[in-house]
Design an enzyme around this catalytic site. Structure first.
Site, PDB file in Angstrom:
ATOM      1  CG  ASP A  56      -2.062  -0.987   1.079  1.00 15.93           C
ATOM      2  OD1 ASP A  56      -2.572  -1.133  -0.051  1.00 15.93           O
ATOM      3  OD2 ASP A  56      -2.466  -1.597   2.088  1.00 15.93           O
ATOM      4  CG  ASP A  83      -6.660  -3.511   0.327  1.00 18.76           C
ATOM      5  OD1 ASP A  83      -6.423  -3.914   1.467  1.00 18.76           O
ATOM      6  OD2 ASP A  83      -5.923  -2.716  -0.292  1.00 18.76           O
TER       7      ASP A  83
HETATM    8 ZN    ZN Z   1      -4.199  -1.976  -0.718  1.00 18.86          ZN
END
Ligand code: ZN
Length: 196
Positions: A11, A148
């Site tokens: 991320d 996610d």
């Molecule tokens: Zn992610």
């Protein structure tokens, strides 16, 4: 990877598109050096994915997921990712409808459905993401559908039943007593849910 994951999801947050700030291409390059054969999915939560996608590809990304809400030329960015030989995907924030993907389907390998508001780990799963996954699976069955945010064996199984085939889990695995067991349980529950 030794615990049985299919790959790593990284991320990337720029402190503007989301308030948090994480890592840049140099850290991804270090990850790539540490796990040379691992599949690396990079999720760009940044204002200018058009500028950063090539840098993360040069650093070792296999898939680059950008946000449909990012203020840039999305089609050109998706095309540039594919021109560099990598997989391209668009990501939907929780409040963004599936219809925001109209016009981009031919440029996509994957769609990522956020089931938390992006920016921080450890948030609770937003249930309406499951309906969005089901709508996507019906509309674009040829694409990978990843999810996610708040994913554990239980929420992962519900997403898999709706049509998700890529489960991205952070906290539930990192906080598990044994990551290998947690990944095995998640995989078993998800595969069972997809079959039923
Ligand atoms: Zn992610």
């Amino acid at each position: 990877m030794e615990a049985g994951a299919d790959g790593l999801h990284v991320d990337i947050m720029d402190g503007h598109f989301v308030p948090n700030l994480t890592m840049g291409p140099d850290i991804l390059r270090a990850v790539r050096a540490a796990v040379p054969n691992a599949y690396l999915s990079v999720h760009l939560m940044v204002m200018r994915p058009d500028l950063y996608a090539p840098q993360f590809i040069a650093a070792g990304a296999d898939t680059v997921l950008i946000h449909v809400e990012s203020p840039c030329d999305l089609a050109a960015t998706l095309k540039s990712i594919r021109e560099l030989g990598k997989r391209a995907g668009l990501t939907l924030n929780p409040e963004t409808p599936v219809t925001a993907l109209r016009g981009y389907a031919a440029l996509l390998d994957e769609v990522l459905v956020m089931t938390v508001h992006p920016g921080f780990g450890g948030q609770a799963f937003l249930e309406h993401g499951v309906e969005k996954i089901a709508a996507l699976a019906e509309w674009l069955p040829e694409l990978d559908i990843s999810v996610d945010g708040g994913i554990n064996a239980d929420t992962g199984a519900r997403c898999a039943a709706a049509g998700a085939n890529v489960l991205l889990a952070g906290s539930s695995l990192y906080h598990a007593d044994d990551m290998r067991d947690a990944i095995a349980a998640m995989r078993w529950q998800a595969e069972s849910a997809r079959k039923s």
